[in-house]
Design a protein around this motif. Structure first.
Motif, PDB file in Angstrom:
ATOM      1  N   SER A 160       0.804  -1.215   0.000  1.00 35.69           N
ATOM      2  CA  SER A 160       0.000   0.000   0.000  1.00 35.69           C
ATOM      3  C   SER A 160       0.840   1.269   0.000  1.00 35.69           C
ATOM      4  O   SER A 160       0.533   2.212  -0.746  1.00 35.69           O
ATOM      5  N   PRO A 161       1.915   1.378   0.826  1.00 37.94           N
ATOM      6  CA  PRO A 161       2.719   2.605   0.777  1.00 37.94           C
ATOM      7  C   PRO A 161       3.292   2.901  -0.607  1.00 37.94           C
ATOM      8  O   PRO A 161       3.351   4.057  -1.024  1.00 37.94           O
ATOM      9  N   LYS A 162       3.707   1.870  -1.341  1.00 38.40           N
ATOM     10  CA  LYS A 162       4.242   2.093  -2.681  1.00 38.40           C
ATOM     11  C   LYS A 162       3.137   2.511  -3.650  1.00 38.40           C
ATOM     12  O   LYS A 162       3.363   3.335  -4.547  1.00 38.40           O
ATOM     13  N   VAL A 163       1.937   1.925  -3.478  1.00 42.02           N
ATOM     14  CA  VAL A 163       0.804   2.351  -4.297  1.00 42.02           C
ATOM     15  C   VAL A 163       0.510   3.824  -4.034  1.00 42.02           C
ATOM     16  O   VAL A 163       0.276   4.614  -4.959  1.00 42.02           O
ATOM     17  N   LEU A 164       0.542   4.221  -2.756  1.00 44.00           N
ATOM     18  CA  LEU A 164       0.284   5.616  -2.403  1.00 44.00           C
ATOM     19  C   LEU A 164       1.355   6.538  -2.975  1.00 44.00           C
ATOM     20  O   LEU A 164       1.047   7.651  -3.411  1.00 44.00           O
ATOM     21  N   ASP A 165       2.606   6.095  -2.974  1.00 34.57           N
ATOM     22  CA  ASP A 165       3.667   6.898  -3.573  1.00 34.57           C
ATOM     23  C   ASP A 165       3.386   7.155  -5.056  1.00 34.57           C
ATOM     24  O   ASP A 165       3.564   8.275  -5.551  1.00 34.57           O
ATOM     25  N   ASP A 166       2.919   6.112  -5.744  1.00 31.49           N
ATOM     26  CA  ASP A 166       2.604   6.253  -7.169  1.00 31.49           C
ATOM     27  C   ASP A 166       1.437   7.207  -7.363  1.00 31.49           C
ATOM     28  O   ASP A 166       1.446   8.069  -8.257  1.00 31.49           O
ATOM     29  N   ILE A 167       0.405   7.081  -6.512  1.00 36.85           N
ATOM     30  CA  ILE A 167      -0.757   7.962  -6.611  1.00 36.85           C
ATOM     31  C   ILE A 167      -0.360   9.414  -6.357  1.00 36.85           C
ATOM     32  O   ILE A 167      -0.786  10.337  -7.075  1.00 36.85           O
ATOM     33  N   CYS A 168       0.463   9.635  -5.339  1.00 31.45           N
ATOM     34  CA  CYS A 168       0.903  10.990  -5.024  1.00 31.45           C
ATOM     35  C   CYS A 168       1.712  11.590  -6.174  1.00 31.45           C
ATOM     36  O   CYS A 168       1.602  12.789  -6.470  1.00 31.45           O
ATOM     37  N   ALA A 169       2.527  10.769  -6.837  1.00 30.07           N
ATOM     38  CA  ALA A 169       3.293  11.255  -7.987  1.00 30.07           C
ATOM     39  C   ALA A 169       2.357  11.690  -9.107  1.00 30.07           C
ATOM     40  O   ALA A 169       2.600  12.713  -9.781  1.00 30.07           O
ATOM     41  N   GLN A 170       1.271  10.934  -9.319  1.00 37.57           N
ATOM     42  CA  GLN A 170       0.300  11.322 -10.342  1.00 37.57           C
ATOM     43  C   GLN A 170      -0.398  12.627  -9.979  1.00 37.57           C
ATOM     44  O   GLN A 170      -0.647  13.483 -10.839  1.00 37.57           O
ATOM     45  N   LEU A 171      -0.714  12.804  -8.695  1.00 29.97           N
ATOM     46  CA  LEU A 171      -1.358  14.042  -8.258  1.00 29.97           C
ATOM     47  C   LEU A 171      -0.418  15.230  -8.429  1.00 29.97           C
ATOM     48  O   LEU A 171      -0.831  16.318  -8.857  1.00 29.97           O
TER      49      LEU A 171
END
Length: 319
Positions: free
Chosen positions: A266-277
């Protein structure tokens, strides 16, 4: 003709003379038992009432979540909390720890998860009142079409799970509730079923339901007005599918980072999402995160139960 169906030549026997599991008015031999009878929803809502503070919390979260979904508020909607609640006290402890941190996350709209187990509507309603009274809005999964009558006035965000997104009954339910509802994509990752569910629930429906007095009746709804993989290319594909199906609405996507939906943590998924934002994506409007007082999986057993209610191990923070 059924063996026990009444006929002019053979009157139906008394219900007492027929084994209950075979009586035509019963549910049949596959039903083993009914555990209890419920109070009327209106009675329970009268006995356990929300405070003015709770009502303000709920109304404010519903309004702000709608603004985020429509693209009018650039905050990220974060539904965060336990996978499911086994202990009301643990849920309250977690929520108060979360409440202390909310002011330090001005760019997030926080709604705590309250996915309730089968512990009774009275306990569930009291817990939701206790959570919302100090200013903590609540989101929950809509597992069936009856329980919202007991709890929907206390919920600010609803979710329809992967296994029920294709259920017409849940689309009908979503068309009538007073809070935002998100549909998950199918068990195979297909976005089509979620888009179809959004289109269905945006329309008026007529279906059998239960009134506040606990009486079966025909319900009429007006329909809603709003309405994978987390990698950027899949988010774009999902947004395009929504935009094509509902061209007059902002294509809003909430990504569930829970339940090992992805091959990475989950933390890595969140990192990817934050990069997209950070790169300017406006379609991702929120995330769902499983979090609790302690870190990691917490199986409930007799020997583990006393250790579950300990200090917070860490916060899962979106950077």
């Amino acid at each position: 003709m059924s063996q026990f169906a009444p006929s002019p030549s053979r009157p139906c026997k008394s219900p007492r003379a027929i084994p209950p599991s075979y009586h035509p008015l019963c549910y049949g031999p596959r039903y083993s038992a009914f555990s209890c009878a419920f109070h009327q929803p209106a009675l329970l809502r009268h006995e356990i009432q929300s405070t003015r503070e709770s009502q303000h919390t709920i109304a404010s979260a519903r309004y702000n979540a709608a603004r985020v979904l429509a693209g009018h508020d650039d905050r990220v909607l974060v539904t965060v909390g336990p996978c499911s609640i086994h202990s009301p006290q643990q849920a309250l402890d977690y929520a108060h720890l979360l409440k202390e941190k909310i002011s330090s996350w001005p760019n997030l709209l926080i709604i705590t998860r309250a996915y309730l187990l089968n512990r009774g509507f009275r306990l569930a309603r009291q817990l939701l009142c206790d959570l919302t009274n100090p200013g903590i809005p609540v989101g929950s999964e809509l597992l069936d079409t009856i329980s919202p009558q007991y709890l929907n006035d206390l919920i600010s965000w609803g979710a329809i799970g992967t296994c029920t997104t294709e259920s017409q009954l849940h689309c009908e339910l979503a068309s009538g509730v007073s809070f935002l509802v998100g549909f998950k994509n199918g068990t195979d990752g297909n976005m089509t079923v979620a888009v179809d569910a959004m289109r269905s629930s945006s329309n008026p429906h007529v279906f059998m339901g239960v009134t506040g007095q606990g009486v079966a009746a025909i319900a009429k709804t007006r329909g809603g007005t709003k309405g994978l993989d987390a990698a950027a290319e899949h988010v774009r594909a999902a947004a395009n599918a929504i935009a094509n199906a509902r061209p007059r609405h902002h294509p809003s996507i909430v990504i569930d980072c829970s339940h090992a939906h992805f091959a990475i943590s989950s933390p890595k998924v969140l990192d990817d999402i934050c990069a997209q934002l950070r790169s300017g994506d406006r379609n991702i409007i929120g995330v769902m995160i499983e979090s609790h007082v302690n870190e990691g999986r917490q199986d409930v057993s007799a020997e583990r139960a006393p250790r579950l209610n300990k200090v917070l191990a860490r916060y899962l923070v979106i950077r």
